[in-house]
Design an enzyme around this catalytic site. Structure first.
Site, mmCIF file in Angstrom:
data_model
loop_
_atom_site.group_PDB
_atom_site.id
_atom_site.type_symbol
_atom_site.label_atom_id
_atom_site.label_comp_id
_atom_site.label_asym_id
_atom_site.label_seq_id
_atom_site.Cartn_x
_atom_site.Cartn_y
_atom_site.Cartn_z
ATOM 1 N N ASN A 286 -9.422 1.214 8.316
ATOM 2 C CA ASN A 286 -10.746 1.172 8.942
ATOM 3 C C ASN A 286 -10.711 1.035 10.457
ATOM 4 O O ASN A 286 -11.738 1.195 11.107
ATOM 5 C CB ASN A 286 -11.582 0.044 8.341
ATOM 6 N N TYR B 40 -4.482 -0.785 9.871
ATOM 7 C CA TYR B 40 -5.224 -0.642 8.620
ATOM 8 C C TYR B 40 -6.246 0.468 8.785
ATOM 9 O O TYR B 40 -6.695 0.779 9.891
ATOM 10 C CB TYR B 40 -5.850 -1.950 8.121
ATOM 11 N N TYR C 30 0.800 -1.226 0.000
ATOM 12 C CA TYR C 30 0.000 0.000 0.000
ATOM 13 C C TYR C 30 0.834 1.278 0.000
ATOM 14 O O TYR C 30 0.278 2.372 -0.083
ATOM 15 C CB TYR C 30 -0.915 0.018 1.229
ATOM 16 N N HIS D 55 -4.577 6.105 -1.046
ATOM 17 C CA HIS D 55 -5.122 6.083 0.315
ATOM 18 C C HIS D 55 -4.038 6.346 1.365
ATOM 19 O O HIS D 55 -4.352 6.624 2.518
ATOM 20 C CB HIS D 55 -5.770 4.718 0.567
#
Length: 187
Positions: free
Chosen positions: A65, A63, A14, A19
């Site tokens: 969320n 992460y 990532y 994001h």
């Protein structure tokens, strides 16, 4: 005490995704001021002192969320009494044009799950946000889009805006959020 949170997802997979622009900003801040992150619990952390203010900078490793879990641990540990002025969260915004920076004192999550996790964990919407526009692709699912890397052309533009976001953090710390909003929300 001020806590700065860069939102993103951990791991190489990532690292260069849209994001993770919050991580990119705090990484640039650390690079510019010679700070080194260390792993601790559910986040990477570094300490900084600017203009006689103690600052903690974190990158949650929970992460996106579940970012609120790590943020709440740090907020509780640092005992932030003046939360709105003491917590700065940097994150991407798919509803803003690529590279647009917007600073807010509070408000809803705007659909950003990392910000919503922080709101839910802290029980308040009252904290500073530095939102960085990543644009949107109408032909691609939003979750797929935010987890994809910037194109090389986009990367050049976003890198410039990451530097501006770092400058905005310094303005918030030294001169207050209203001054930073007056400068950066107009660009």
């Amino acid at each position: 005490m001020i806590v700065i949170v860069g939102l993103g997802n951990p791991g190489r997979k990532y690292a260069k995704t849209r994001h993770n622009v919050g991580f990119m900003v705090v990484d640039e801040l650390a690079r510019k001021y010679g700070l080194v992150f260390k792993e601790k619990n559910d986040y990477y952390i570094t300490e900084w002192r600017l203009e006689n203010k103690d600052i903690t900078i974190i990158k949650p490793t929970t992460y996106m969320n579940l970012s609120g879990t790590a943020v709440k641990k740090v907020v509780n540990e640092k005992i932030l009494k003046n939360l709105p002025e003491s917590l700065i969260v940097i994150h991407d915004d798919v509803d803003m044009p690529l590279g647009k920076i917007k600073i807010k004192k509070n408000g809803s999550s705007g659909g950003h799950k990392g910000v919503q996790s922080i709101i839910d964990s802290l029980g308040t919407k009252d904290f500073i946000r530095i939102k960085i526009g990543i644009g949107k692709n109408p032909y691609q699912d939003v979750s797929e889009y935010v987890l994809s890397p910037f194109t090389s052309e986009q990367r050049a533009k976003i890198q410039e805006k990451i530097s501006e976001a770092v400058e905005s953090i310094v303005v918030i710390i030294n001169e207050g959020v209203n001054k930073a909003m007056n400068i950066y929300n107009r660009l």
